[in-house]
Every structure is written in structure tokens, then in C-alpha cells.
Design a protein around this motif. Structure first.
Motif, PDB file in Angstrom:
ATOM      1  N   TYR A   9     -38.972 168.946  34.089  1.00  0.00           N
ATOM      2  CA  TYR A   9     -40.327 168.413  33.940  1.00  0.00           C
ATOM      3  C   TYR A   9     -41.327 169.549  33.702  1.00  0.00           C
ATOM      4  O   TYR A   9     -42.233 169.437  32.876  1.00  0.00           O
ATOM      5  CB  TYR A   9     -40.725 167.635  35.192  1.00  0.00           C
ATOM      6  N   ALA A  10     -41.156 170.636  34.461  1.00  0.00           N
ATOM      7  CA  ALA A  10     -42.073 171.770  34.327  1.00  0.00           C
ATOM      8  C   ALA A  10     -41.962 172.405  32.949  1.00  0.00           C
ATOM      9  O   ALA A  10     -42.974 172.775  32.325  1.00  0.00           O
ATOM     10  CB  ALA A  10     -41.776 172.796  35.410  1.00  0.00           C
ATOM     11  N   GLU A  11     -40.741 172.542  32.448  1.00  0.00           N
ATOM     12  CA  GLU A  11     -40.526 173.178  31.150  1.00  0.00           C
ATOM     13  C   GLU A  11     -41.107 172.343  30.011  1.00  0.00           C
ATOM     14  O   GLU A  11     -41.682 172.873  29.054  1.00  0.00           O
ATOM     15  CB  GLU A  11     -39.034 173.393  30.921  1.00  0.00           C
ATOM     16  N   ARG A  12     -40.962 171.019  30.112  1.00  0.00           N
ATOM     17  CA  ARG A  12     -41.440 170.134  29.051  1.00  0.00           C
ATOM     18  C   ARG A  12     -42.920 169.790  29.174  1.00  0.00           C
ATOM     19  O   ARG A  12     -43.480 169.125  28.307  1.00  0.00           O
ATOM     20  CB  ARG A  12     -40.622 168.840  29.039  1.00  0.00           C
ATOM     21  N   GLY A  13     -43.530 170.215  30.273  1.00  0.00           N
ATOM     22  CA  GLY A  13     -44.933 169.888  30.483  1.00  0.00           C
ATOM     23  C   GLY A  13     -45.159 168.475  30.969  1.00  0.00           C
ATOM     24  O   GLY A  13     -46.294 167.980  30.997  1.00  0.00           O
ATOM     25  N   SER A  14     -44.064 167.788  31.362  1.00  0.00           N
ATOM     26  CA  SER A  14     -44.171 166.399  31.804  1.00  0.00           C
ATOM     27  C   SER A  14     -44.791 166.269  33.183  1.00  0.00           C
ATOM     28  O   SER A  14     -45.145 165.166  33.605  1.00  0.00           O
ATOM     29  CB  SER A  14     -42.786 165.744  31.825  1.00  0.00           C
TER      30      SER A  14
ATOM     31  N   VAL B 207     -20.827 169.922  40.485  1.00  0.00           N
ATOM     32  CA  VAL B 207     -21.346 169.893  39.113  1.00  0.00           C
ATOM     33  C   VAL B 207     -22.383 168.785  38.965  1.00  0.00           C
ATOM     34  O   VAL B 207     -23.404 168.962  38.283  1.00  0.00           O
ATOM     35  CB  VAL B 207     -20.192 169.697  38.108  1.00  0.00           C
ATOM     36  N   PHE B 208     -22.154 167.656  39.613  1.00  0.00           N
ATOM     37  CA  PHE B 208     -23.135 166.566  39.593  1.00  0.00           C
ATOM     38  C   PHE B 208     -24.472 167.053  40.164  1.00  0.00           C
ATOM     39  O   PHE B 208     -25.536 166.794  39.586  1.00  0.00           O
ATOM     40  CB  PHE B 208     -22.623 165.377  40.410  1.00  0.00           C
ATOM     41  N   SER B 209     -24.424 167.759  41.282  1.00  0.00           N
ATOM     42  CA  SER B 209     -25.644 168.273  41.907  1.00  0.00           C
ATOM     43  C   SER B 209     -26.350 169.273  40.999  1.00  0.00           C
ATOM     44  O   SER B 209     -27.589 169.291  40.923  1.00  0.00           O
ATOM     45  CB  SER B 209     -25.315 168.935  43.249  1.00  0.00           C
ATOM     46  N   ILE B 210     -25.581 170.098  40.322  1.00  0.00           N
ATOM     47  CA  ILE B 210     -26.169 171.095  39.415  1.00  0.00           C
ATOM     48  C   ILE B 210     -26.921 170.401  38.277  1.00  0.00           C
ATOM     49  O   ILE B 210     -28.062 170.746  37.958  1.00  0.00           O
ATOM     50  CB  ILE B 210     -25.076 172.018  38.852  1.00  0.00           C
ATOM     51  N   LEU B 211     -26.287 169.404  37.686  1.00  0.00           N
ATOM     52  CA  LEU B 211     -26.898 168.706  36.559  1.00  0.00           C
ATOM     53  C   LEU B 211     -28.136 167.924  36.977  1.00  0.00           C
ATOM     54  O   LEU B 211     -29.180 167.974  36.316  1.00  0.00           O
ATOM     55  CB  LEU B 211     -25.875 167.757  35.914  1.00  0.00           C
ATOM     56  N   ARG B 212     -28.039 167.200  38.092  1.00  0.00           N
ATOM     57  CA  ARG B 212     -29.180 166.395  38.532  1.00  0.00           C
ATOM     58  C   ARG B 212     -30.280 167.266  39.138  1.00  0.00           C
ATOM     59  O   ARG B 212     -31.460 167.010  38.941  1.00  0.00           O
ATOM     60  CB  ARG B 212     -28.735 165.352  39.554  1.00  0.00           C
ATOM     61  N   GLY B 213     -29.890 168.289  39.877  1.00  0.00           N
ATOM     62  CA  GLY B 213     -30.875 169.151  40.504  1.00  0.00           C
ATOM     63  C   GLY B 213     -31.776 169.815  39.485  1.00  0.00           C
ATOM     64  O   GLY B 213     -33.004 169.907  39.669  1.00  0.00           O
ATOM     65  N   ASN B 214     -31.203 170.262  38.396  1.00  0.00           N
ATOM     66  CA  ASN B 214     -31.981 170.910  37.345  1.00  0.00           C
ATOM     67  C   ASN B 214     -32.969 169.940  36.707  1.00  0.00           C
ATOM     68  O   ASN B 214     -34.082 170.320  36.338  1.00  0.00           O
ATOM     69  CB  ASN B 214     -31.043 171.473  36.275  1.00  0.00           C
ATOM     70  N   ALA B 215     -32.578 168.671  36.591  1.00  0.00           N
ATOM     71  CA  ALA B 215     -33.414 167.685  35.908  1.00  0.00           C
ATOM     72  C   ALA B 215     -34.563 167.168  36.772  1.00  0.00           C
ATOM     73  O   ALA B 215     -35.475 166.531  36.258  1.00  0.00           O
ATOM     74  CB  ALA B 215     -32.548 166.500  35.449  1.00  0.00           C
ATOM     75  N   LEU B 216     -34.530 167.448  38.057  1.00  0.00           N
ATOM     76  CA  LEU B 216     -35.503 166.841  38.962  1.00  0.00           C
ATOM     77  C   LEU B 216     -36.898 167.447  38.865  1.00  0.00           C
ATOM     78  O   LEU B 216     -37.889 166.735  38.864  1.00  0.00           O
ATOM     79  CB  LEU B 216     -34.997 166.945  40.401  1.00  0.00           C
ATOM     80  N   ILE B 217     -36.978 168.769  38.809  1.00  0.00           N
ATOM     81  CA  ILE B 217     -38.277 169.444  38.806  1.00  0.00           C
ATOM     82  C   ILE B 217     -38.412 170.392  37.613  1.00  0.00           C
ATOM     83  O   ILE B 217     -39.377 170.307  36.848  1.00  0.00           O
ATOM     84  CB  ILE B 217     -38.488 170.248  40.110  1.00  0.00           C
ATOM     85  N   ALA B 218     -37.442 171.291  37.454  1.00  0.00           N
ATOM     86  CA  ALA B 218     -37.547 172.344  36.433  1.00  0.00           C
ATOM     87  C   ALA B 218     -37.676 171.785  35.024  1.00  0.00           C
ATOM     88  O   ALA B 218     -38.447 172.301  34.208  1.00  0.00           O
ATOM     89  CB  ALA B 218     -36.335 173.271  36.525  1.00  0.00           C
TER      90      ALA B 218
ATOM     91  N   LEU C 254     -33.611 173.501  45.520  1.00  0.00           N
ATOM     92  CA  LEU C 254     -34.496 174.638  45.750  1.00  0.00           C
ATOM     93  C   LEU C 254     -34.670 175.456  44.484  1.00  0.00           C
ATOM     94  O   LEU C 254     -35.786 175.887  44.153  1.00  0.00           O
ATOM     95  CB  LEU C 254     -33.935 175.517  46.872  1.00  0.00           C
ATOM     96  N   ALA C 255     -33.586 175.659  43.742  1.00  0.00           N
ATOM     97  CA  ALA C 255     -33.664 176.410  42.486  1.00  0.00           C
ATOM     98  C   ALA C 255     -34.571 175.701  41.486  1.00  0.00           C
ATOM     99  O   ALA C 255     -35.357 176.336  40.780  1.00  0.00           O
ATOM    100  CB  ALA C 255     -32.263 176.587  41.898  1.00  0.00           C
ATOM    101  N   SER C 256     -34.471 174.370  41.443  1.00  0.00           N
ATOM    102  CA  SER C 256     -35.297 173.596  40.526  1.00  0.00           C
ATOM    103  C   SER C 256     -36.774 173.684  40.894  1.00  0.00           C
ATOM    104  O   SER C 256     -37.643 173.703  40.023  1.00  0.00           O
ATOM    105  CB  SER C 256     -34.841 172.130  40.536  1.00  0.00           C
ATOM    106  N   CYS C 257     -37.053 173.748  42.192  1.00  0.00           N
ATOM    107  CA  CYS C 257     -38.436 173.868  42.652  1.00  0.00           C
ATOM    108  C   CYS C 257     -38.989 175.272  42.422  1.00  0.00           C
ATOM    109  O   CYS C 257     -40.187 175.441  42.155  1.00  0.00           O
ATOM    110  CB  CYS C 257     -38.527 173.525  44.142  1.00  0.00           C
ATOM    111  N   LEU C 258     -38.142 176.271  42.520  1.00  0.00           N
ATOM    112  CA  LEU C 258     -38.575 177.658  42.357  1.00  0.00           C
ATOM    113  C   LEU C 258     -38.857 178.008  40.904  1.00  0.00           C
ATOM    114  O   LEU C 258     -39.784 178.770  40.612  1.00  0.00           O
ATOM    115  CB  LEU C 258     -37.503 178.606  42.900  1.00  0.00           C
ATOM    116  N   CYS C 259     -38.049 177.465  40.003  1.00  0.00           N
ATOM    117  CA  CYS C 259     -38.101 177.880  38.598  1.00  0.00           C
ATOM    118  C   CYS C 259     -38.952 176.928  37.758  1.00  0.00           C
ATOM    119  O   CYS C 259     -39.037 175.733  38.036  1.00  0.00           O
ATOM    120  CB  CYS C 259     -36.688 177.949  38.021  1.00  0.00           C
ATOM    121  N   SER C 260     -39.539 177.480  36.708  1.00  0.00           N
ATOM    122  CA  SER C 260     -40.392 176.695  35.820  1.00  0.00           C
ATOM    123  C   SER C 260     -39.736 176.413  34.480  1.00  0.00           C
ATOM    124  O   SER C 260     -40.380 175.885  33.573  1.00  0.00           O
ATOM    125  CB  SER C 260     -41.730 177.422  35.599  1.00  0.00           C
ATOM    126  N   ASP C 261     -38.478 176.785  34.331  1.00  0.00           N
ATOM    127  CA  ASP C 261     -37.740 176.485  33.106  1.00  0.00           C
ATOM    128  C   ASP C 261     -36.295 176.191  33.464  1.00  0.00           C
ATOM    129  O   ASP C 261     -35.788 176.644  34.492  1.00  0.00           O
ATOM    130  CB  ASP C 261     -37.825 177.639  32.108  1.00  0.00           C
TER     131      ASP C 261
END
Length: 266
Positions: free
Chosen positions: A99-104, A86-97, A178-185
Motif C-alpha cells: 500500500y505504501a509503495e503504490r500510494g494507496s 511462505v504464506f505469511s511472507i506473501l500476505r505480510g508484504n501485501a498488508l502495509i508495504a 513487522l517488516a511490512s510496517c517498517l518498510c515503505s516498498d
């Protein structure tokens, strides 16, 4: 090569989650290890024998004779698999996706930093968080076991066991990255990054029950983490951990490559 400024900023988010997960795992680990007692074990084994399918589903089996065997049964079947995941899921999502969703990503890409450096930095944040969480769990286990049951097990065996656990968690973390890198939201990132590991764990639970569902163990990565096999010194268990580590490297590298070549629309 990582970017020090970005790494330091991301660690602010890591520390908060690590403190929360560390506190929860400390409570569960200390509580479960303190339950190690021959009479209590008989009661727990009786419950496991009375409801074998339910207990087997979460990796808990009867007849755990030693302290380490007891820990494998009641810690490594669910708690130490799911909470770091669960830790990996929460942090993994915040790493790339996120940022992409918020335009950061605009601000990140505006700096004279290569995409690959950004991806490697975010990956380092996730990997270091996973390593630190598993290392902390190991220390808590050692302290609790030493305080209450000094001499009940070999420290080297616990280190080998948690080495295998670390390989599994790094593999799960690489899926999230990988999921965070693949997805834009974030919705898609969580659906993929959380969905795949969760599905594999559910399949593992069904496989543990046995019967017709036993064949499902061949489609889940959790089968490669053989805690009992590691303690028994089986070569197949070591090979399974090695496959998990190699898979983590491959998936992480693929995530970096995807981000490096991705059309970010910024």
C-alpha cells in the motif's frame, strides 16, 4: 479494534492464497500419510540411515515407529514449516508495504480511521489466515489418519503438536508483519520479511546436520518448536512454544506501534 470494511476487502486476497496453499498441502499431507506402512518405513529409514546428514538437514530422522512419529519426521521437518511460512511472507508484504509503495495509503488515511486501527486490521487478516491454514492442515491430517489408520494415534497429541506449530507460524508471521510496517516498498519488505525467516531455517538445517554447525540452533526460532518433545510431554517443549507465542505478540505489537508513529510521506 478493527475496521470491518478493510478486513472484508483484505480477505479477498487471503482466500485466493489459502485455496492454493490448502490444495498443495492437502496433496502432500494425504500422500505422505498414505505412505505409512511398516515395509515402506523400513525403506525410508534405510535411506535416512544411508544419507543421515541430508535427511537430518530437513528434520527427517530414521526410526519413526508410530504413525504420529512418522508424520513428525516427514511432515513437520519441512512441509508444514515452509509452506505456511511462505504464506505469511506473501500476505505480510501485501498488508502495509505494498500500500505504501503504490500510494494507496492515501485513501486509507483519508477515511476517519486511526492508523492503529488500520494496522490492527491488517494484522488480524494475517493472523486469521495463519490460524485457518493450520486448522485446515489439522483437519486434513485427522481425516487421512482416521480413514486409513483409525486408532493409530491420540487426537489430543496431534492437537498439541499443531498448537506448537501454530505458535511457530504466528512468530514467523509477526516477523513478516513487522517488516511490512517498517518498510515503505515491497522490495525492502520482502528482503527483510522473507530474508530473516529463510535465513533462520537455513541455519536450522545446518544445525540439524550436527558437528560444528550444531551451535547455530541457538540463533534460530525453529529450535523452539520441538515436535518430538511436545509428543513426549516435555516441559521444555511447551516452554519453547510459549516463548514463540510471546515473541509473536511482542513483534506484532511493535509493528503496530511502528506504523502508528511512522512518517508515511503522503
Amino acid at each position: 479494534m478493527i475496521n470491518a470494511a478493510l478486513y472484508k476487502r483484505e480477505w479477498k486476497g487471503n482466500w485466493k492464497l489459502l485455496l492454493i496453499f490448502g490444495a498443495v498441502l492437502t496433496m502432500y499431507i494425504s500422500m505422505i500419510i498414505s505412505m505409512y506402512d511398516p515395509e515402506v518405513m523400513k525403506t525410508l529409514d534405510s535411506f535416512a540411515k544411508a544419507m543421515p546428514q541430508l535427511m537430518a538437514a530437513v528434520g527427517m530422522n530414521a526410526d519413526s515407529g508410530s504413525l504420529l512419529g512418522f508424520m513428525v519426521t516427514y511432515l513437520y521437518g519441512f512441509l508444514l514449516l515452509v509452506f505456511p511460512m511462505v504464506f505469511s511472507i506473501l500476505r505480510g508484504n501485501a498488508l502495509i508495504a505494498r500500500y505504501a509503495e503504490r500510494g494507496s495509503l492515501v485513501s486509507l488515511m483519508a477515511a476517519p480511521v486511526k492508523r492503529r486501527t488500520i494496522a490492527l486490521t491488517q494484522l488480524a487478516v494475517l493472523v486469521n489466515g495463519i490460524v485457518l491454514l493450520i486448522a485446515y492442515c489439522t483437519i486434513v491430517e485427522l481425516v487421512c489418519a482416521w480413514y486409513g489408520y483409525a486408532g493409530e494415534f491420540e487426537v489430543s497429541e496431534l492437537l498439541l503438536l499443531n498448537g506448537g506449530l501454530l505458535c511457530l507460524q504466528l512468530f514467523l508471521g509477526s516477523i513478516c508483519f513487522l517488516a511490512s510496517c517498517l518498510c515503505s516498498d515491497t522490495r525492502s519488505s520482502i528482503a527483510l520479511g522473507a530474508g530473516v525467516p529463510t535465513l533462520m531455517y537455513v541455519l536450522q538445517m545446518l544445525a540439524n546436520v550436527g558437528g560444528r554447525a550444531e551451535g547455530l540452533k541457538y540463533v534460530t526460532c525453529f529450535t523452539l518448536f520441538d515436535a518430538e518433545g511436545i509428543l513426549a510431554g516435555q516441559g521444555s517443549a511447551a516452554a519453547g512454544a510459549a516463548v514463540l507465542l510471546a515473541g509473536a505478540v511482542v513483534l506484532s505489537g511493535l509493528g503496530v506501534l511502528v506504523f502508528d508513529r511512522k512518517d508515511l510521506h503522503i
